[in-house]
Design an enzyme around this catalytic site. Structure first.
Site, PDB file in Angstrom:
ATOM      1  CG  ASN A  94      -0.179  -0.059   2.503  1.00 26.92           C
ATOM      2  OD1 ASN A  94       0.537   0.874   2.820  1.00 26.92           O
ATOM      3  ND2 ASN A  94      -0.304  -1.166   3.251  1.00 26.92           N
TER       4      ASN A  94
ATOM      5  CG  ASP B 297      -6.734  -5.562   6.239  1.00 25.81           C
ATOM      6  OD1 ASP B 297      -6.122  -5.347   7.307  1.00 25.81           O
ATOM      7  OD2 ASP B 297      -7.529  -4.740   5.728  1.00 25.81           O
TER       8      ASP B 297
ATOM      9  CE  LYS C 197       7.145 -12.205 -14.721  1.00 35.08           C
ATOM     10  NZ  LYS C 197       7.862 -11.485 -15.763  1.00 35.08           N
TER      11      LYS C 197
ATOM     12  N   PRO D 183      -2.486 -11.828  10.765  1.00 34.29           N
ATOM     13  CG  PRO D 183      -0.505 -12.272  11.932  1.00 34.29           C
ATOM     14  CD  PRO D 183      -1.147 -12.403  10.583  1.00 34.29           C
ATOM     15  CG  ASP D 184      -5.562  -6.400  14.108  1.00 26.91           C
ATOM     16  OD1 ASP D 184      -4.720  -5.739  14.735  1.00 26.91           O
ATOM     17  OD2 ASP D 184      -6.544  -5.879  13.514  1.00 26.91           O
ATOM     18  CB  ILE D 185       0.428  -6.545  14.889  1.00 26.34           C
ATOM     19  CG1 ILE D 185       0.898  -7.367  13.687  1.00 26.34           C
ATOM     20  CG2 ILE D 185       1.543  -6.369  15.900  1.00 26.34           C
ATOM     21  CD1 ILE D 185       1.875  -6.648  12.759  1.00 26.34           C
TER      22      ILE D 185
ATOM     23  CG  PHE E  91      -1.649   6.077  13.609  1.00 22.82           C
ATOM     24  CD1 PHE E  91      -0.993   5.997  14.823  1.00 22.82           C
ATOM     25  CD2 PHE E  91      -1.628   7.286  12.920  1.00 22.82           C
ATOM     26  CE1 PHE E  91      -0.313   7.105  15.341  1.00 22.82           C
ATOM     27  CE2 PHE E  91      -0.955   8.395  13.421  1.00 22.82           C
ATOM     28  CZ  PHE E  91      -0.296   8.305  14.626  1.00 22.82           C
TER      29      PHE E  91
ATOM     30  CE  LYS F  38      -9.998   0.618  11.194  1.00 26.67           C
ATOM     31  NZ  LYS F  38      -9.424   0.950   9.924  1.00 26.67           N
TER      32      LYS F  38
ATOM     33  CE  LYS G  56      -7.534  -2.585  14.037  1.00 23.16           C
ATOM     34  NZ  LYS G  56      -6.652  -3.386  13.199  1.00 23.16           N
TER      35      LYS G  56
HETATM   36  O1  C5P Z   1      -7.713  -2.450  10.564  1.00 25.57           O
HETATM   37  P1  C5P Z   1      -6.806  -1.342  10.180  1.00 25.57           P
HETATM   38  O2  C5P Z   1      -5.618  -1.815   9.381  1.00 25.57           O
HETATM   39  O3  C5P Z   1      -7.448  -0.157   9.582  1.00 25.57           O
HETATM   40  O4  C5P Z   1      -6.257  -0.836  11.593  1.00 25.57           O
HETATM   41  C1  C5P Z   1      -5.316   0.099  11.705  1.00 25.57           C
HETATM   42  C2  C5P Z   1      -4.514  -0.079  12.992  1.00 25.57           C
HETATM   43  O5  C5P Z   1      -4.276  -1.447  13.308  1.00 25.57           O
HETATM   44  C3  C5P Z   1      -3.133   0.501  12.800  1.00 25.57           C
HETATM   45  O6  C5P Z   1      -2.707   0.952  14.061  1.00 25.57           O
HETATM   46  C4  C5P Z   1      -2.341  -0.696  12.319  1.00 25.57           C
HETATM   47  O7  C5P Z   1      -0.950  -0.546  12.534  1.00 25.57           O
HETATM   48  C5  C5P Z   1      -2.923  -1.813  13.140  1.00 25.57           C
HETATM   49  N1  C5P Z   1      -2.905  -3.136  12.467  1.00 25.57           N
HETATM   50  C6  C5P Z   1      -2.070  -4.132  12.927  1.00 25.57           C
HETATM   51  N2  C5P Z   1      -2.082  -5.360  12.321  1.00 25.57           N
HETATM   52  C7  C5P Z   1      -2.895  -5.615  11.268  1.00 25.57           C
HETATM   53  C8  C5P Z   1      -3.734  -4.592  10.771  1.00 25.57           C
HETATM   54  C9  C5P Z   1      -3.698  -3.365  11.393  1.00 25.57           C
HETATM   55  O8  C5P Z   1      -1.319  -3.896  13.873  1.00 25.57           O
HETATM   56  N3  C5P Z   1      -2.876  -6.805  10.711  1.00 25.57           N
END
Ligand code: C5P
Length: 403
Positions: free
Chosen positions: A213, A282, A292, A310-312, A332, A346, A350
């Site tokens: 991105n 995501d 390739k 994974p959502d860190i 953020f 959000k 989170k």
């Molecule tokens: O869900 P979204 O990506 O919009 O959420 C944004 C926040 O979550 C940011 O702080 C981003 O660094 C964190 N995030 C994360 N791991 C992910 C997706 C988002 O830590 N896989």
């Protein structure tokens, strides 16, 4: 206002080839708004002329303690009393050895000894050959100078004027400038461990392609710098970005979301604060192709099976340390519209005490940003400003929440 507006600095030069870098450093200090009084040792004047330093600082240079220009003939007292800080760059091995013993047989060492200890910080930027740097005498002297209250900066690594390669080069002018600017920032995160994720992630589809991105990492890097300025130990986990590491910050480079997850989790147990500025993808291809992927003539794009990353942030925010208050998590939210509602949702999703919203397309790659802070009490808008000044504001705001 610039970073050093209203600051009066004494810039001391002792003898060493790094004096040539002091000229550019002097210019950088002046550009940031400082007034600079240069004091040189006789050895320094062998490497670069006082005329050069006079032209860059716009003031006549002092070299001798017998200089009759001062009406009371006490240049060491007058110069050290009017300074907000004394910076010796380069600080040679010999000059530091001299300071350590409290010797004062030239104007610069005399002035360092005469400085009011509590109000005029002394910054030393060492510069020397790698063997001189590594010598136990130099290391011992620096430890004692630190114990005596001096800020002894680190050194750079690389090719040296003598032809050898190793540690001991003076920091670059831009790095020295960052250290001086940091000196005057309030130490609101002193002793804290701060972990920051920044930049995009890159999810490989095959050896030559992937998805990513537009995050530039600038906001996260500005926060890392601001947290370091505020006295924190900072670890920055960075996705693929082309940005220099802020001075004093420990950086770990990663590429994919899984690598970022692993690096953040490895550092999290020691962190007091986690700021997630990274724009983590995501989804990732469940399996990157080993070769390739070629067009097959069908006119259709080959199917890629996607797997959620994974959502860190959410994972850390749900951890026992975050839940007990030992780790404060900040997220953020980069949105394209409805910032308030999206960022509010959000924050809850989170499970973080503070979510910082910004408009993605307006901030990606830019040096400026505008922020919207969302916490359980409501929201606060911060108008457009440089990312560094917003980062300093945010660090101060978070520090208040930590206490
Ligand atoms: O869900 P979204 O990506 O919009 O959420 C944004 C926040 O979550 C940011 O702080 C981003 O660094 C964190 N995030 C994360 N791991 C992910 C997706 C988002 O830590 N896989």
């Amino acid at each position: 206002m610039t970073d050093l507006s209203n600051k009066h600095l004494v810039l001391g030069l002792s003898g060493g080839i790094a004096c040539y870098k002091a000229a550019e450093f002097c210019r950088a200090l002046v550009k940031q708004g400082a007034t600079v009084q240069v004091v040189m040792t006789e050895a320094a004047a062998q490497f670069i002329t006082p005329v050069t330093m006079q032209a860059l600082s716009n003031r006549t240079v002092f070299v001798s303690q017998w200089d009759a220009r001062e009406p009371n003939n006490m240049a060491h007292i007058n110069l050290s009393r009017e300074a907000d800080a004394i910076i010796v760059a380069p600080a040679s091995a010999d000059f530091m050895a001299k300071l350590l013993h409290g010797r004062a047989d030239d104007l610069l060492s005399l002035m360092c000894l005469a400085r009011p200890l509590d109000t005029v910080p002394l910054v030393l930027a060492p510069a020397m050959n790698r063997e001189m740097w590594a010598h136990p005498a130099t290391q011992r002297n620096m430890a004692q100078l630190r114990a005596d209250g001096a800020h002894v900066l680190g050194v750079g690594q690389g090719e040296q004027a003598c032809g050898e390669t190793g540690d001991g080069r003076m920091l670059e002018p831009e790095e020295l400038l960052q250290e001086v600017v940091a000196l005057f920032q309030p130490k609101v995160l002193q002793g804290k461990q701060v972990l920051i994720s920044a930049g995009p992630t890159f999810e490989a589809i095959d050896p030559v392609r992937g998805i990513t991105n537009l995050s530039s990492g600038k906001m996260g890097f500005a926060l890392a710098r601001a947290a370091h300025e505020a006295g924190a130990q900072v670890t920055l986990v960075a996705g693929p970005v082309a940005l220099p590491t802020p001075n004093g910050v420990q950086r770990t480079d990663v590429r994919s979301a899984l690598q970022m997850h692993a690096a953040v989790m490895a550092h999290a147990p020691r962190a007091d604060l986690f700021i997630a500025t990274a724009a983590v993808a995501d989804w990732r291809p469940a399996q990157a192709a080993t070769e390739k992927i070629k067009k097959d003539g069908s006119g259709h794009m080959p199917t890629v099976v996607w797997q959620e990353n994974p959502d860190i942030l959410a994972e850390l925010a749900a951890s026992p340390r975050a839940q007990s208050g030992a780790l404060f998590c900040v997220g953020f939210a980069a949105e394209s519209q409805d910032l308030q509602a999206q960022a509010q949702a959000k924050r809850l999703r989170k499970g973080v005490p503070l979510m910082v919203g910004n408009i993605g397309p307006a901030t990606f790659g830019a040096d400026e940003n505008a922020l919207l802070l969302i916490d359980p009490q409501g929201s606060t808008e911060w108008p457009r400003a440089s990312k560094l000044s917003l980062a300093r504001q945010l660090v101060a705001d978070i520090a208040r929440r930590l206490t």
